[in-house]
Every structure is written in C-alpha cells, then in structure tokens.
Write a protein that holds these residues in place. Structure first.
Motif, PDB file in Angstrom:
ATOM      1  N   THR A 238      36.988  41.097  35.279  1.00 39.35           N
ATOM      2  CA  THR A 238      35.925  40.093  35.274  1.00 39.35           C
ATOM      3  C   THR A 238      34.661  40.667  35.900  1.00 39.35           C
ATOM      4  O   THR A 238      34.689  41.723  36.525  1.00 39.35           O
ATOM      5  CB  THR A 238      36.346  38.834  36.071  1.00 39.35           C
ATOM      6  OG1 THR A 238      36.281  39.111  37.477  1.00 39.35           O
ATOM      7  CG2 THR A 238      37.755  38.395  35.709  1.00 39.35           C
ATOM      8  N   ALA A 240      33.104  38.997  38.218  1.00 42.07           N
ATOM      9  CA  ALA A 240      32.978  38.296  39.493  1.00 42.07           C
ATOM     10  C   ALA A 240      32.845  39.303  40.626  1.00 42.07           C
ATOM     11  O   ALA A 240      33.404  40.407  40.560  1.00 42.07           O
ATOM     12  CB  ALA A 240      34.202  37.403  39.734  1.00 42.07           C
ATOM     13  N   THR A 294      39.045  33.428  31.676  1.00 40.18           N
ATOM     14  CA  THR A 294      38.034  34.255  32.360  1.00 40.18           C
ATOM     15  C   THR A 294      37.895  35.630  31.727  1.00 40.18           C
ATOM     16  O   THR A 294      36.999  36.392  32.083  1.00 40.18           O
ATOM     17  CB  THR A 294      38.360  34.418  33.856  1.00 40.18           C
ATOM     18  OG1 THR A 294      39.614  35.110  34.013  1.00 40.18           O
ATOM     19  CG2 THR A 294      38.448  33.067  34.539  1.00 40.18           C
ATOM     20  N   ASP A 295      38.779  35.966  30.779  1.00 44.22           N
ATOM     21  CA  ASP A 295      38.661  37.241  30.067  1.00 44.22           C
ATOM     22  C   ASP A 295      37.434  37.262  29.178  1.00 44.22           C
ATOM     23  O   ASP A 295      36.939  38.338  28.804  1.00 44.22           O
ATOM     24  CB  ASP A 295      39.924  37.468  29.231  1.00 44.22           C
ATOM     25  CG  ASP A 295      40.117  38.922  28.842  1.00 44.22           C
ATOM     26  OD1 ASP A 295      39.432  39.793  29.419  1.00 44.22           O
ATOM     27  OD2 ASP A 295      40.963  39.193  27.978  1.00 44.22           O
ATOM     28  N   THR A 297      34.624  34.909  29.738  1.00 45.22           N
ATOM     29  CA  THR A 297      33.482  34.225  30.359  1.00 45.22           C
ATOM     30  C   THR A 297      32.723  35.196  31.250  1.00 45.22           C
ATOM     31  O   THR A 297      33.131  36.340  31.452  1.00 45.22           O
ATOM     32  CB  THR A 297      33.952  33.026  31.200  1.00 45.22           C
ATOM     33  OG1 THR A 297      34.842  33.490  32.223  1.00 45.22           O
ATOM     34  CG2 THR A 297      34.661  32.010  30.327  1.00 45.22           C
ATOM     35  N   SER A 298      31.636  34.722  31.821  1.00 47.51           N
ATOM     36  CA  SER A 298      30.845  35.577  32.699  1.00 47.51           C
ATOM     37  C   SER A 298      30.077  34.725  33.705  1.00 47.51           C
ATOM     38  O   SER A 298      29.974  33.493  33.560  1.00 47.51           O
ATOM     39  CB  SER A 298      29.853  36.425  31.881  1.00 47.51           C
ATOM     40  OG  SER A 298      28.947  35.582  31.178  1.00 47.51           O
ATOM     41  N   THR A 302      32.718  32.133  35.327  1.00 45.75           N
ATOM     42  CA  THR A 302      33.904  32.895  35.722  1.00 45.75           C
ATOM     43  C   THR A 302      34.293  32.594  37.160  1.00 45.75           C
ATOM     44  O   THR A 302      35.472  32.380  37.474  1.00 45.75           O
ATOM     45  CB  THR A 302      33.646  34.404  35.560  1.00 45.75           C
ATOM     46  OG1 THR A 302      33.409  34.697  34.184  1.00 45.75           O
ATOM     47  CG2 THR A 302      34.845  35.206  36.052  1.00 45.75           C
ATOM     48  N   LEU A 306      37.807  30.947  38.365  1.00 45.12           N
ATOM     49  CA  LEU A 306      38.701  31.663  39.263  1.00 45.12           C
ATOM     50  C   LEU A 306      39.071  30.803  40.475  1.00 45.12           C
ATOM     51  O   LEU A 306      40.224  30.787  40.913  1.00 45.12           O
ATOM     52  CB  LEU A 306      38.069  32.982  39.720  1.00 45.12           C
ATOM     53  CG  LEU A 306      37.974  34.074  38.645  1.00 45.12           C
ATOM     54  CD1 LEU A 306      37.129  35.240  39.144  1.00 45.12           C
ATOM     55  CD2 LEU A 306      39.366  34.565  38.243  1.00 45.12           C
ATOM     56  N   TRP A 368      44.075  38.412  28.139  1.00 48.58           N
ATOM     57  CA  TRP A 368      44.409  36.998  27.922  1.00 48.58           C
ATOM     58  C   TRP A 368      45.759  36.782  27.233  1.00 48.58           C
ATOM     59  O   TRP A 368      46.464  35.829  27.576  1.00 48.58           O
ATOM     60  CB  TRP A 368      43.288  36.284  27.169  1.00 48.58           C
ATOM     61  CG  TRP A 368      43.067  36.691  25.744  1.00 48.58           C
ATOM     62  CD1 TRP A 368      42.173  37.588  25.278  1.00 48.58           C
ATOM     63  CD2 TRP A 368      43.781  36.189  24.608  1.00 48.58           C
ATOM     64  NE1 TRP A 368      42.265  37.701  23.915  1.00 48.58           N
ATOM     65  CE2 TRP A 368      43.246  36.840  23.475  1.00 48.58           C
ATOM     66  CE3 TRP A 368      44.795  35.262  24.426  1.00 48.58           C
ATOM     67  CZ2 TRP A 368      43.703  36.604  22.185  1.00 48.58           C
ATOM     68  CZ3 TRP A 368      45.272  35.011  23.133  1.00 48.58           C
ATOM     69  CH2 TRP A 368      44.724  35.675  22.037  1.00 48.58           C
TER      70      TRP A 368
END
Length: 420
Positions: A238, A240, A294-295, A297-298, A302, A306, A368
């Motif tokens: 991710t 994040a 979350t694989d 998203t951004s 994300t 999470l 995912w």
C-alpha cells in the motif's frame, strides 16, 4: 475490575501481571539478543523456533494430564521453575544445537504451564466466572507485556551484552516470583488420582473436541495477521505511511484492554461461546476483505480502510478468544480440565505454525486474491464451530444446551443471558 472475584483469583491476576511483564521484556529483546549477542543467524532462530513449536504441540496434551495428576498448583509451579531455568540457560547459548535444546525445553515448560494454568482457573473460579477470569487475565497480559516491552527500550538503546543478559535474568526472576505467588498464595487444588480420573487419552479420543481445536487454531491465525501480515501488507503493498503500523498495533492493544471483558460476556455457556466462534470467523473474514480492497485504493481512503480493518480484526480476535475459553471449559469432563486445556492450547500452537506461511505466502504475496482466500478460511472455520460443538455436547449427553446453539432449535434461557 476483579473486585467480585475470589481472593485467590485476584492473586492469580497479580501473578500473571508479574509473569507477563518479564515476557514483554523478552519479546522485545529476545530476537536481537540471539542474533547480535549469541551469534545465531536469523535462519537458525527461525528453525529453532519451528522445532520448539512442534515439540510444544506434541507434548501439550500429555502435560495437561500431568497437571491433572499432580494437581494444577504443583504442576504450574514446576513448569514456571523450569522456565526460569531455561531463560537463565539462554544467557549461555553460543551455538545452534544448544539453542535448539534450550528452545525445545522452553516449549515443553510453556506447554505444561498453559494446561496447568487453565486447570487452575477452572478450579479456582466459579463455573460462571471462568471465562470472565480468562478475559481479565488477557487484559492483564496486555498490560504486563506492554509495560515490559516499553521498559525494554532501555536495553535496546544501550545495546550491550551485559544489559541484554540482565534483561534475560530479570525475566527468569519473574518466573520465580510468579511461582512463589502461586505456591503460597492460593488454595491447593487436589490432584485427580489415576484410578478415579478419566484416561490420559480422553481428550485425544474426543474427536469432536479435536475438530473444534483445529478450527479454533485456524481462527487463531489472527495473531500472526496482526503482528506479521498486516504490517508487511502496509509496508509493501500500500501507499500508506509506515508509521501507521504502530497506530494499528496500538489500536489492537488498547481495544483488548478496554473491551475484552465486555466482549466475553455470555460466552460462559456453550450457546454464547459457539456464537462467538461463528461471529469471530465472520469478522476476521470481513477484515481480510477490507484489506483486499486496499490493494487498489490510495491515499486517505487506504488509511481509513486499514484502520477499519484493524478494528474489525480485533473485534474478531476478542470473540475468538472468549468463545474458545468457554467451549474448552464447558466440554471438559470432570477431572480432565488439565488435559483438555492442554489439548485446547494445541490449536493455538498449530495456528502459530501454519500462520506465517498462509498469511505471508498466500495473503501478502498474492495480493487481493490471497486475502479473499484467507477470508474464506476464517469464514468456514467460524461457521463450523457451532456444528462441532453441537456434536461434542451431544456425545457428552448435554442435550439441553444443544437446542440453544446457533441453528440448533428454539432459543432458551442461555440465549437470553447472551443477549443481556
């Protein structure tokens, strides 16, 4: 929190706080001591832990029988003293073979004390307070571990051999103090004579219970999910920030401290405990599904997902723990709490062995699709727990509560207790 519990149970809570404080210190410094000071490679440490895990899995139920035969107090003290010896011996480890030997004996002692402690709880706490006592002890464990890991930061900052050795010896001392609190602060529970007690193979012949143990072990993979898989996923898959890993771990610890006792309400009975297992599987599966999203998203999305996954995960974790405690206590026949608690611990040991592979190779590496496959494992494991518990209760002639299990018939007074 423990004011309504018997004095001897409060003493056990104090002993747990001392013990887990030392464990927290070792959890923070152990790996670095073995690799930086003892000179072992990371691979050697991993292999040693795997061998120790297998040894602990094999001896768990037989050592539970030892707890029944010796009496839970005496057995618990003996295994605590053995842990003090092995922790002291660890300061002398300089080779891989010696490390494996010490780790294996440590695993034997740890498995033995788990079964003995479970039997001690069953004997000291009133039947309707056993799960609550377990919940309080889990909260105590989180507090003790947290304080220990926090103070271990001093050892890591100094980073010198003699300070690491002091930390290990301090942990050994906590085992001695814990043993003293158990030995002189609690009423002695009588042993179960071989002639009058259940066979030492009773738990291993109880196929429905062993199936439950396996399903509960699959659910217990949530431990590695929180400590290994989610941090790796955040850092490698991710966008994040890596500091979010600490936020997620702290969220988990705080939630357990604040909510575990409340979540455990109603799981003293098989109906509530079986429901908790089913709901745990559902929540853990949902957490995996959120992580899968979350694989793709951004940014802030994300981060929010999470945090949501961490919250859902810890709720499932607490339900799994509470449900497992209730089921393991309620399905154990009289005189066999030690061996049944030892057999119950096998599930967690099995989960600890397979979780690193399932969660890193499948979930994290496959992305995912891997998370969705892991979600399916959690969902099915939780869904089958009520079915297996109904069978186990039927086999032990407890037909009244079978009707109260999810899908087992009309709701009864136990269900009403759960709702309350």
């Amino acid at each position: 929190m423990s004011s309504s519990l018997p004095p001897e149970v409060r003493r056990l809570i104090a002993a747990t706080l001392v013990n887990t404080f030392g464990n927290g210190v070792y959890a923070a410094v152990g790996a670095l001591y073995l690799t930086r000071i003892a000179g072992l490679s990371v691979a050697h440490v991993g292999v040693g832990l795997t061998i120790a895990g297998l040894v602990g899995l094999i001896v768990s139920t037989p050592l539970g029988v030892v707890a029944d035969r010796l009496g839970p107090n005496r057995a618990y003290v003996v295994f605590l003293l053995l842990q003090a010896v092995t922790m002291t011996a660890l300061t002398q480890v300089r080779s891989f073979p010696l490390y494996v030997a010490v780790a294996a004996v440590t695993a034997i002692a740890d498995s033995g004390q788990r079964g003995a402690k479970g039997a001690l709880i069953a004997g000291l706490a009133p039947a309707d307070q056993r799960v609550r006592t377990r919940a309080i002890l889990r909260v105590t464990t989180n507090i003790g571990m947290g304080v220990g890991m926090g103070l271990a930061g001093i050892v890591l900052a100094v980073d010198r051999r003699e300070v690491y050795v002091i930390a290990l010896l301090a942990n050994a001392a906590t085992y001695l103090v814990t043993a003293a609190l158990v030995r002189w602060g609690m009423p002695k529970l009588p042993p179960v004579p071989r002639a009058t007690g259940p066979s030492g193979l009773t738990a291993l012949r109880d196929r429905p219970f062993l199936v439950f143990v396996g399903l509960d072990g699959l659910l217990s993979m949530h431990n590695a999910m929180a400590q290994i898989a989610i941090p790796l996923w955040v850092a490698t898959a991710t966008d994040a920030p890596t500091w979010l890993i600490s936020v997620l771990l702290v969220t988990n610890a705080i939630a357990v401290i604040l909510l575990q006792i409340r979540v455990a309400r109603g799981t003293e009975h098989l109906a509530g405990a079986a429901q908790a297992g089913r709901r745990a599987g559902l929540l853990l599966a949902l957490a995996c599904a959120v992580l899968a999203v979350t694989d793709v998203t951004s940014g802030a999305v994300t981060i929010a997902l999470l945090v949501l996954a961490a919250i859902v995960h810890v709720l499932g974790e607490m339900l799994q723990s509470a449900g497992g405690w209730g089921i393991s206590f309620e399905l154990a026949p009289a005189g066999a709490q030690g061996q049944y608690q030892g057999a119950y611990a096998m599930g967690h040991q099995l989960g600890d062995l397979i979780a690193p592979f399932v969660l890193t190779v499948v979930a994290v590496s496959w992305g995912w699709p891997g998370w969705l496959l892991t979600a399916t494992i959690f969902l099915l494991a939780g869904a089958f727990i009520p079915v297996v518990v109904r069978r186990a209760r039927s086999d032990s002639d407890g037909l009244q509560q079978v009707a109260e299990l999810p899908g087992g018939g009309e709701a009864g007074p136990v269900t009403a207790d759960r709702a309350g």
